[in-house]
Design a protein around this motif. Structure first.
Motif, PDB file in Angstrom:
ATOM      1  N   GLU A  74      -4.822  27.259  35.684  1.00 15.14           N
ATOM      2  CA  GLU A  74      -4.743  26.023  34.898  1.00 15.14           C
ATOM      3  C   GLU A  74      -5.445  24.881  35.631  1.00 15.14           C
ATOM      4  OE1 GLU A  74      -1.365  22.854  33.479  1.00 15.14           O
ATOM      5  OE2 GLU A  74      -0.835  24.983  33.449  1.00 15.14           O
ATOM      6  N   HIS A  75      -5.223  24.794  36.931  1.00  8.70           N
ATOM      7  CA  HIS A  75      -5.871  23.731  37.699  1.00  8.70           C
ATOM      8  C   HIS A  75      -7.394  23.895  37.665  1.00  8.70           C
ATOM      9  CE1 HIS A  75      -6.506  20.634  40.671  1.00  8.70           C
ATOM     10  NE2 HIS A  75      -7.341  21.466  41.263  1.00  8.70           N
ATOM     11  N   LEU A  76      -7.862  25.116  37.877  1.00  9.88           N
ATOM     12  CA  LEU A  76      -9.304  25.362  37.885  1.00  9.88           C
ATOM     13  C   LEU A  76      -9.945  25.033  36.537  1.00  9.88           C
ATOM     14  CD1 LEU A  76      -9.517  28.691  39.920  1.00  9.88           C
ATOM     15  CD2 LEU A  76     -10.111  26.386  40.692  1.00  9.88           C
ATOM     16  N   GLU A  77      -9.223  25.267  35.470  1.00 12.06           N
ATOM     17  CA  GLU A  77      -9.752  24.964  34.140  1.00 12.06           C
ATOM     18  C   GLU A  77      -9.967  23.466  33.941  1.00 12.06           C
ATOM     19  OE1 GLU A  77      -6.884  26.717  31.506  1.00 12.06           O
ATOM     20  OE2 GLU A  77      -7.638  28.751  31.839  1.00 12.06           O
ATOM     21  N   ASN A  78      -9.240  22.639  34.699  1.00 10.11           N
ATOM     22  CA  ASN A  78      -9.275  21.195  34.478  1.00 10.11           C
ATOM     23  C   ASN A  78      -9.855  20.386  35.633  1.00 10.11           C
ATOM     24  OD1 ASN A  78      -7.866  21.162  31.855  1.00 10.11           O
ATOM     25  ND2 ASN A  78      -6.214  22.046  33.046  1.00 10.11           N
ATOM     26  N   CYS A 122       1.321  35.582  43.250  1.00  9.38           N
ATOM     27  CA  CYS A 122       2.259  35.944  42.189  1.00  9.38           C
ATOM     28  C   CYS A 122       1.793  35.366  40.849  1.00  9.38           C
ATOM     29  CB  CYS A 122       3.665  35.474  42.534  1.00  9.38           C
ATOM     30  SG  CYS A 122       3.887  33.692  42.434  1.00  9.38           S
ATOM     31  N   LYS A 123       2.353  35.862  39.776  1.00  5.85           N
ATOM     32  CA  LYS A 123       1.959  35.431  38.423  1.00  5.85           C
ATOM     33  C   LYS A 123       2.073  33.924  38.232  1.00  5.85           C
ATOM     34  CE  LYS A 123       0.783  38.571  35.363  1.00  5.85           C
ATOM     35  NZ  LYS A 123      -0.627  38.722  35.059  1.00  5.85           N
ATOM     36  N   THR A 124       3.144  33.335  38.730  1.00  7.23           N
ATOM     37  CA  THR A 124       3.343  31.892  38.566  1.00  7.23           C
ATOM     38  C   THR A 124       2.239  31.125  39.266  1.00  7.23           C
ATOM     39  OG1 THR A 124       5.734  32.185  38.444  1.00  7.23           O
ATOM     40  CG2 THR A 124       4.940  29.974  38.958  1.00  7.23           C
ATOM     41  N   GLN A 125       1.954  31.488  40.522  1.00  9.15           N
ATOM     42  CA  GLN A 125       0.874  30.823  41.249  1.00  9.15           C
ATOM     43  C   GLN A 125      -0.459  31.063  40.567  1.00  9.15           C
ATOM     44  OE1 GLN A 125       1.619  32.628  45.110  1.00  9.15           O
ATOM     45  NE2 GLN A 125       1.955  30.573  45.951  1.00  9.15           N
ATOM     46  N   GLN A 126      -0.675  32.276  40.105  1.00 10.71           N
ATOM     47  CA  GLN A 126      -1.929  32.615  39.431  1.00 10.71           C
ATOM     48  C   GLN A 126      -2.137  31.716  38.210  1.00 10.71           C
ATOM     49  OE1 GLN A 126      -2.154  36.535  37.649  1.00 10.71           O
ATOM     50  NE2 GLN A 126      -4.288  36.708  38.296  1.00 10.71           N
ATOM     51  N   ALA A 182      -4.592  24.639  45.229  1.00 15.13           N
ATOM     52  CA  ALA A 182      -5.594  25.507  44.604  1.00 15.13           C
ATOM     53  C   ALA A 182      -6.629  25.954  45.628  1.00 15.13           C
ATOM     54  CB  ALA A 182      -6.267  24.794  43.437  1.00 15.13           C
ATOM     55  N   ARG A 183      -7.089  25.032  46.442  1.00 16.59           N
ATOM     56  CA  ARG A 183      -8.110  25.373  47.446  1.00 16.59           C
ATOM     57  C   ARG A 183      -7.524  26.196  48.581  1.00 16.59           C
ATOM     58  NH1 ARG A 183     -12.165  20.141  47.518  1.00 16.59           N
ATOM     59  NH2 ARG A 183     -12.699  20.348  45.313  1.00 16.59           N
ATOM     60  N   ARG A 184      -6.311  25.906  48.975  1.00 18.18           N
ATOM     61  CA  ARG A 184      -5.671  26.658  50.053  1.00 18.18           C
ATOM     62  C   ARG A 184      -5.476  28.126  49.657  1.00 18.18           C
ATOM     63  NH1 ARG A 184      -1.306  23.695  50.714  1.00 18.18           N
ATOM     64  NH2 ARG A 184      -0.026  24.976  49.356  1.00 18.18           N
ATOM     65  N   PRO A 208     -13.241  19.985  37.870  1.00 18.60           N
ATOM     66  CA  PRO A 208     -14.628  20.376  38.165  1.00 18.60           C
ATOM     67  C   PRO A 208     -14.886  20.631  39.652  1.00 18.60           C
ATOM     68  CG  PRO A 208     -14.586  18.520  36.652  1.00 18.60           C
ATOM     69  CD  PRO A 208     -13.182  18.720  37.140  1.00 18.60           C
ATOM     70  N   GLY A 209     -14.278  19.845  40.532  1.00 16.30           N
ATOM     71  CA  GLY A 209     -14.479  20.044  41.965  1.00 16.30           C
ATOM     72  C   GLY A 209     -13.981  21.396  42.436  1.00 16.30           C
ATOM     73  N   CYS A 210     -12.812  21.771  41.979  1.00 12.44           N
ATOM     74  CA  CYS A 210     -12.256  23.071  42.352  1.00 12.44           C
ATOM     75  C   CYS A 210     -12.983  24.212  41.641  1.00 12.44           C
ATOM     76  CB  CYS A 210     -10.752  23.110  42.092  1.00 12.44           C
ATOM     77  SG  CYS A 210      -9.821  22.096  43.269  1.00 12.44           S
ATOM     78  N   GLN A 211     -13.492  23.956  40.442  1.00 15.54           N
ATOM     79  CA  GLN A 211     -14.305  24.960  39.759  1.00 15.54           C
ATOM     80  C   GLN A 211     -15.538  25.278  40.602  1.00 15.54           C
ATOM     81  OE1 GLN A 211     -15.306  23.447  35.878  1.00 15.54           O
ATOM     82  NE2 GLN A 211     -13.193  23.519  35.158  1.00 15.54           N
ATOM     83  N   ASP A 212     -16.168  24.230  41.147  1.00 15.74           N
ATOM     84  CA  ASP A 212     -17.345  24.426  42.005  1.00 15.74           C
ATOM     85  C   ASP A 212     -16.968  25.225  43.246  1.00 15.74           C
ATOM     86  OD1 ASP A 212     -18.846  22.965  40.202  1.00 15.74           O
ATOM     87  OD2 ASP A 212     -18.845  21.127  41.409  1.00 15.74           O
TER      88      ASP A 212
END
Length: 80
Positions: A31-35, A22-26, A9-11, A37-41
């Motif tokens: 989904e990862h960002l929704e769950n 691509c859509k799959t990665q998106q 996600a960060r990369r 908090p560290g990556c949301q920040d």
């Protein structure tokens, strides 16, 4: 969909924010960002920085300031 994990996600965050994955990665990154908090920040910082830089690139110096800077640069170049 599956959680892609923090590393992926960060990369791929910059490309994700510019809709360059691509859509799959998106979907996996979203989904990862929704769950996570560290990556949301991390995403908030990246989004904010991108918006600030975009706004700054649209701003222009006043003509008078631009003329003063160019005049000063020419004067410096003439003495060297």
């Amino acid at each position: 969909m599956s959680d892609c994990g923090c590393d992926k996600a960060r990369r791929d965050l910059e490309e994700y924010l510019r809709n360059e994955v691509c859509k799959t990665q998106q979907n996996d990154i979203r989904e990862h960002l929704e769950n996570c908090p560290g990556c949301q920040d991390e995403a908030l910082v990246a989004r904010t920085l991108t918006e600030v830089v975009a706004r700054a690139c649209k701003e222009t110096a006043p003509d008078e300031l631009r003329d003063q800077v160019l005049s000063r640069l020419r004067a410096i170049q003439a003495t060297h």
